[in-house]
Scaffold this active site. Structure first.
Site, short mmCIF file in Angstrom:
data_model
loop_
_atom_site.label_atom_id
_atom_site.label_comp_id
_atom_site.label_asym_id
_atom_site.label_seq_id
_atom_site.Cartn_x
_atom_site.Cartn_y
_atom_site.Cartn_z
CG ASP A 31 51.42 25.41 28.15
OD1 ASP A 31 52.12 26.15 27.42
OD2 ASP A 31 51.33 24.19 28.01
CB ILE A 53 61.04 26.10 19.40
CG1 ILE A 53 60.76 27.53 18.89
CG2 ILE A 53 61.71 25.25 18.31
CD1 ILE A 53 62.02 28.31 18.51
CE1 TYR A 88 54.33 16.45 21.74
CE2 TYR A 88 56.23 16.54 20.28
CZ TYR A 88 55.49 17.09 21.30
OH TYR A 88 55.89 18.27 21.87
CE1 TYR A 89 53.81 6.09 18.67
CE2 TYR A 89 53.86 7.19 20.81
CZ TYR A 89 54.35 6.25 19.94
OH TYR A 89 55.39 5.44 20.31
NE ARG A 90 51.26 17.09 18.03
CZ ARG A 90 51.45 18.11 18.89
NH1 ARG A 90 52.49 18.10 19.73
NH2 ARG A 90 50.63 19.13 18.89
N GLY A 118 63.26 30.62 37.67
CA GLY A 118 62.17 31.59 37.82
C GLY A 118 61.81 32.22 36.50
CB SER A 159 50.76 24.35 24.46
OG SER A 159 51.18 25.62 24.87
CD GLU A 160 48.39 25.76 21.40
OE1 GLU A 160 48.08 24.58 21.67
OE2 GLU A 160 49.40 26.04 20.73
CE1 TYR A 163 50.13 15.49 25.36
CE2 TYR A 163 52.26 15.24 26.41
CZ TYR A 163 51.02 15.84 26.36
OH TYR A 163 50.67 16.77 27.28
P1 ADP Z 1 58.02 25.52 29.92
O1 ADP Z 1 57.11 24.60 30.66
O2 ADP Z 1 57.28 26.35 28.95
O3 ADP Z 1 59.20 24.84 29.32
P2 ADP Z 1 59.72 26.50 32.09
O4 ADP Z 1 60.34 25.16 32.18
O5 ADP Z 1 60.65 27.63 31.92
O6 ADP Z 1 58.58 26.59 30.96
O7 ADP Z 1 58.89 26.69 33.41
C1 ADP Z 1 58.03 27.76 33.64
C2 ADP Z 1 58.02 28.07 35.10
O8 ADP Z 1 57.76 26.88 35.85
C3 ADP Z 1 59.34 28.59 35.66
O9 ADP Z 1 59.47 29.97 35.47
C4 ADP Z 1 59.23 28.19 37.12
O10 ADP Z 1 58.44 29.12 37.84
C5 ADP Z 1 58.47 26.88 37.06
N1 ADP Z 1 59.42 25.75 37.07
C6 ADP Z 1 59.90 25.09 36.02
N2 ADP Z 1 60.75 24.14 36.40
C7 ADP Z 1 60.81 24.19 37.75
C8 ADP Z 1 61.51 23.46 38.76
N3 ADP Z 1 62.34 22.46 38.44
N4 ADP Z 1 61.29 23.81 40.06
C9 ADP Z 1 60.45 24.80 40.40
N5 ADP Z 1 59.77 25.53 39.49
C10 ADP Z 1 59.94 25.23 38.18
O1 CKP Z 2 55.74 24.26 27.40
P1 CKP Z 2 54.82 23.50 28.28
O2 CKP Z 2 55.52 22.43 29.08
O3 CKP Z 2 53.98 24.39 29.15
O4 CKP Z 2 53.83 22.79 27.26
C1 CKP Z 2 53.25 21.53 27.48
C2 CKP Z 2 52.30 21.17 26.38
O5 CKP Z 2 51.05 20.90 23.75
C3 CKP Z 2 51.82 19.73 26.56
O6 CKP Z 2 50.48 19.72 27.03
C4 CKP Z 2 51.94 19.12 25.19
O7 CKP Z 2 50.78 18.48 24.81
C5 CKP Z 2 52.24 20.31 24.27
O8 CKP Z 2 52.91 21.23 25.11
C6 CKP Z 2 53.07 19.84 23.08
O9 CKP Z 2 52.48 19.65 22.00
O10 CKP Z 2 54.28 19.64 23.25
MG MG Z 3 56.36 26.11 27.12
#
Ligand code: ADP
Ligand code: CKP
Ligand code: MG
Length: 309
Positions: free
Chosen positions: A256, A164, A105-107, A229, A35-36, A89
């Site tokens: 991210d 989370i 994950y394998y971490r 969105g 993520s970071e 992972y």
């Molecule tokens: P995270 O990856 O942290 O779980 P989200 O799933 O809420 O975050 O996605 C972040 C952004 O990615 C959303 O605000 C949207 O713009 C885009 N996104 C996520 N899922 C979709 C989807 N199924 N179709 C189009 N855009 C998406």
């Molecule tokens: O919330 P996101 O889907 O943007 O995060 C994805 C990242 O670090 C992914 O790269 C994975 O390695 C992680 O989140 C995690 O540890 O779950």
């Molecule tokens: Mg996220």
């Protein structure tokens, strides 16, 4: 000296080449993620500098992470080599929920989880405009959590993505730890969503969430609504942008890309709507492919998207 510092665990991702349960997947495609690190790459694509404070293993995957990060412009001067292994992972896609991915994950015990306060170089953190981390780093170990608290103590400005992960800790532990962090430090930008807010505050409504987070010292809230969105709040301003309807290959990393893009533009003084629209564009492109950060656009490419798509 860098504009933005992020703390977290970079990981090797093995993304299923085909949809379905992992036991039937024969081919995996390797990507570099975490993520970071994804966040840092998005910050950089939008023309601020970013460094990652992290540990990787003394192994091929650790070297791969450092070389890839460096190649994407990440300042790797604060990535330490640790004797433990580099975490990995797998991404299971489209099963059992269509268009969603599951991370396996394998971490546990990995080099990344050995991150500790001694890795936090005080000058490096103090001189940055902003320090960023996520709930994942708080969850992976006590020492990694302590590193985040130390860095936040030294930071001029902070952003935090709740992220989370139920596989890494219980909802109770997540709530206790994240609320402690939010209670202790003012957060310039909080990135979160209804699922995490349900765990943290027992509510999901965006307006109500902003009121409560604001009481905890959050200045700006970026509230992601997945395929719907995202909405952003700052003082009396509120902006919503709908997601684009695109084919989804793997939504991992979308949040991210959005967070890093938003923060980078926010720090450059762009208005909330501009930063939100660019964040949506970045996340849209990321969900369309396997891999978390390759598709994250530069500011200019996102502008082309907004004009031409
Ligand atoms: P995270 O990856 O942290 O779980 P989200 O799933 O809420 O975050 O996605 C972040 C952004 O990615 C959303 O605000 C949207 O713009 C885009 N996104 C996520 N899922 C979709 C989807 N199924 N179709 C189009 N855009 C998406
Ligand atoms: O919330 P996101 O889907 O943007 O995060 C994805 C990242 O670090 C992914 O790269 C994975 O390695 C992680 O989140 C995690 O540890 O779950
Ligand atoms: Mg996220």
């Amino acid at each position: 000296m860098v504009d933005v510092v992020a703390l977290g665990e970079p990981l090797i991702q093995f993304n299923s080449f085909t949809l379905g349960p992992l036991r039937f997947v024969n081919y995996f495609e390797k990507h570099i993620a975490g993520s970071e690190l994804n966040f840092c790459i998005a910050v950089i694509r939008n023309h601020l500098s970013c460094g990652l404070i992290a540990r990787v293993g003394n192994d091929e995957f650790g070297r791969n992470i450092i070389e890839y990060s460096r190649s994407q412009g990440v300042d790797v001067s604060q990535i330490k080599i640790d004797d433990s292994f580099t975490g990995i992972y797998f991404v299971q896609r489209g099963y059992p929920i269509p268009l969603k991915s599951e991370l396996i994950y394998y971490r546990k015990g990995s080099a990344g989880s050995k991150l500790s306060p001694e890795d936090v170089n005080e000058d490096y953190v103090r001189t940055a405009k902003l320090v960023h981390s996520t709930g994942i780093t708080l969850a992976i170990s006590e020492s990694a959590k302590d590193a985040v608290f130390k860095a936040f103590e030294l930071a001029k400005m902070r952003s935090f993505d709740t992220n989370i992960r139920p596989k890494l800790w219980t909802p109770e532990k997540a709530r206790e730890t994240i609320l402690k962090l939010l209670g202790k430090y003012d957060i310039e930008v909080l990135i979160t969503d209804p699922d995490d807010t349900k765990i943290l505050l027992g509510i999901t409504d965006p307006d109500e969430a902003y009121r409560k987070y604001k009481e905890l010292g959050v200045k700006t809230l970026l509230y992601k609504l997945g395929a719907k969105g995202a909405v952003v709040f700052k003082d009396n301003l509120k902006a919503f942008k709908e997601a684009y309807k695109v084919p989804v290959e793997d939504p991992t990393g979308a949040g991210d890309a959005m967070a890093g893009t938003f923060i980078s533009l926010y720090l450059q003084g762009k208005d909330l709507e501009y930063a939100l629209h660019h964040g949506i564009v970045a996340s849209t492109l990321v969900v369309m492919v396997r891999g978390d950060n390759e598709m994250t656009p530069t500011t200019e490419d996102a502008e082309r998207f907004l004009k031409e798509f």
